[in-house]
Design a protein around this motif. Structure first.
Motif, PDB file in Angstrom:
ATOM      1  N   ASN A  22     145.058 -24.038-117.851  1.00 34.96           N
ATOM      2  CA  ASN A  22     145.215 -22.579-117.894  1.00 34.96           C
ATOM      3  C   ASN A  22     145.278 -21.968-116.492  1.00 34.96           C
ATOM      4  N   VAL A  23     144.432 -22.458-115.593  1.00 35.65           N
ATOM      5  CA  VAL A  23     144.457 -21.956-114.213  1.00 35.65           C
ATOM      6  C   VAL A  23     145.804 -22.280-113.564  1.00 35.65           C
ATOM      7  N   LEU A  24     146.262 -23.508-113.753  1.00 37.69           N
ATOM      8  CA  LEU A  24     147.532 -23.911-113.143  1.00 37.69           C
ATOM      9  C   LEU A  24     148.711 -23.141-113.730  1.00 37.69           C
ATOM     10  N   LYS A  25     148.684 -22.883-115.023  1.00 41.93           N
ATOM     11  CA  LYS A  25     149.755 -22.083-115.642  1.00 41.93           C
ATOM     12  C   LYS A  25     149.782 -20.683-115.050  1.00 41.93           C
ATOM     13  N   THR A  26     148.615 -20.101-114.840  1.00 43.81           N
ATOM     14  CA  THR A  26     148.551 -18.765-114.253  1.00 43.81           C
ATOM     15  C   THR A  26     149.082 -18.789-112.829  1.00 43.81           C
ATOM     16  N   LEU A  27     148.668 -19.779-112.044  1.00 38.34           N
ATOM     17  CA  LEU A  27     149.165 -19.878-110.669  1.00 38.34           C
ATOM     18  C   LEU A  27     150.678 -20.053-110.643  1.00 38.34           C
ATOM     19  N   ARG A  28     151.188 -20.892-111.522  1.00 40.21           N
ATOM     20  CA  ARG A  28     152.634 -21.161-111.545  1.00 40.21           C
ATOM     21  C   ARG A  28     153.430 -19.968-112.075  1.00 40.21           C
ATOM     22  N   SER A  29     152.787 -19.101-112.843  1.00 42.37           N
ATOM     23  CA  SER A  29     153.505 -17.960-113.410  1.00 42.37           C
ATOM     24  C   SER A  29     153.678 -16.822-112.399  1.00 42.37           C
ATOM     25  N   LEU A  30     152.919 -16.871-111.308  1.00 43.45           N
ATOM     26  CA  LEU A  30     153.049 -15.835-110.283  1.00 43.45           C
ATOM     27  C   LEU A  30     154.362 -16.023-109.542  1.00 43.45           C
ATOM     28  N   ASP A  31     155.075 -14.942-109.332  1.00 48.12           N
ATOM     29  CA  ASP A  31     156.361 -15.006-108.640  1.00 48.12           C
ATOM     30  C   ASP A  31     156.150 -14.893-107.141  1.00 48.12           C
ATOM     31  N   PHE A  32     156.762 -15.813-106.418  1.00 44.21           N
ATOM     32  CA  PHE A  32     156.692 -15.779-104.968  1.00 44.21           C
ATOM     33  C   PHE A  32     158.106 -15.608-104.436  1.00 44.21           C
ATOM     34  N   VAL A  33     158.444 -14.411-104.104  1.00 44.98           N
ATOM     35  CA  VAL A  33     159.744 -14.148-103.501  1.00 44.98           C
ATOM     36  C   VAL A  33     159.487 -13.818-102.046  1.00 44.98           C
ATOM     37  N   PRO A  34     160.407 -14.184-101.181  1.00 44.32           N
ATOM     38  CA  PRO A  34     160.196 -13.896 -99.766  1.00 44.32           C
ATOM     39  C   PRO A  34     160.105 -12.387 -99.511  1.00 44.32           C
ATOM     40  N   GLN A  35     158.907 -11.890 -99.547  1.00 42.68           N
ATOM     41  CA  GLN A  35     158.657 -10.471 -99.310  1.00 42.68           C
ATOM     42  C   GLN A  35     157.235 -10.342 -98.782  1.00 42.68           C
ATOM     43  N   PRO A  36     156.890  -9.213 -98.233  1.00 45.90           N
ATOM     44  CA  PRO A  36     155.510  -9.052 -97.757  1.00 45.90           C
ATOM     45  C   PRO A  36     154.516  -9.263 -98.899  1.00 45.90           C
ATOM     46  N   PHE A  37     153.444  -9.915 -98.586  1.00 43.83           N
ATOM     47  CA  PHE A  37     152.410 -10.270 -99.550  1.00 43.83           C
ATOM     48  C   PHE A  37     151.522  -9.064 -99.801  1.00 43.83           C
ATOM     49  N   THR A  38     151.395  -8.651-101.058  1.00 44.94           N
ATOM     50  CA  THR A  38     150.574  -7.479-101.377  1.00 44.94           C
ATOM     51  C   THR A  38     149.123  -7.901-101.611  1.00 44.94           C
ATOM     52  N   ASN A  39     148.216  -6.949-101.476  1.00 44.15           N
ATOM     53  CA  ASN A  39     146.797  -7.231-101.725  1.00 44.15           C
ATOM     54  C   ASN A  39     146.555  -7.619-103.171  1.00 44.15           C
ATOM     55  N   ASP A  40     147.296  -7.010-104.110  1.00 48.42           N
ATOM     56  CA  ASP A  40     147.144  -7.357-105.530  1.00 48.42           C
ATOM     57  C   ASP A  40     147.536  -8.808-105.785  1.00 48.42           C
ATOM     58  N   SER A  41     148.638  -9.234-105.187  1.00 51.67           N
ATOM     59  CA  SER A  41     149.082 -10.625-105.354  1.00 51.67           C
ATOM     60  C   SER A  41     148.055 -11.583-104.778  1.00 51.67           C
ATOM     61  N   LYS A  42     147.557 -11.263-103.593  1.00 52.97           N
ATOM     62  CA  LYS A  42     146.566 -12.132-102.964  1.00 52.97           C
ATOM     63  C   LYS A  42     145.298 -12.184-103.808  1.00 52.97           C
TER      64      LYS A  42
END
Length: 125
Positions: free
Chosen positions: A16-36
Motif C-alpha cells: 500500500n505504501v509503495l502504491k501510494t508512492l508510485r501514484s504520485l506524479d513527478f513532472v519536471p516542475q518546482p517541488f511543492t510543500n504539499d508534494s513533499k
C-alpha cells in the motif's frame, strides 16, 4: 522472523505504501510543500525521509529496506519510485535505484529481463 499472518499483513502494508508512492506524479516542475509532505509521510513508513534518502549510502539504504521486510518485487517498486522521483528538480536518486536493481538481479538468483532493462536504462541516465 515474522509468522505467516504477520508477514502477510506486513506485505500488504508495504504494498500500500509503495502504491501510494508510485501514484504520485513527478513532472519536471518546482517541488511543492504539499508534494513533499505526501512523500515524507509515505517514506516515514520505512523509517526514511527525503533527507535520509540523500544521506544514506546505497548499501545502507538497501540494508534498511531489507530490514523493513521488502521482498524483491517491492524493492523493484521502490527503485522505480526513486527513478521517478529523480525527475524532480534537485533530486538525483538514479544511482540508488541502480544499486537496488543490481542487488535484486544478484540476490534473487533469477535473471529478469525487466530488471536488466531497468539496469541498462539507469546506467544511461
Amino acid at each position: 522472523m515474522l509468522n505467516k499472518g504477520l508477514r502477510d499483513n506486513e506485505s500488504i502494508r508495504i504494498d500500500n505504501v509503495l502504491k501510494t508512492l508510485r501514484s504520485l506524479d513527478f513532472v519536471p516542475q518546482p517541488f511543492t510543500n504539499d508534494s513533499k509532505f505526501d512523500i515524507e509521510n509515505q517514506l516515514k513508513e520505512f523509517g526514511l525521509n527525503v533527507q535520509t534518502l540523500i544521506d544514506y549510502q546505497n548499501e545502507e539504504l538497501i540494508t534498511l529496506l531489507v530490514r523493513c521486510h521488502l521482498d524483491f518485487n517491492q524493492l523493484e517498486l521502490f527503485a522505480d519510485f526513486l527513478m521517478d522521483f529523480s525527475k524532480v528538480e534537485n533530486y538525483n536518486f538514479e544511482a540508488k535505484a541502480l544499486a537496488i536493481y543490481l542487488y535484486i538481479q544478484q540476490e534473487s538468483k533469477v535473471f529478469s529481463f525487466g530488471i536488466n532493462a531497468k539496469i541498462a536504462s539507469a546506467k544511461n541516465k
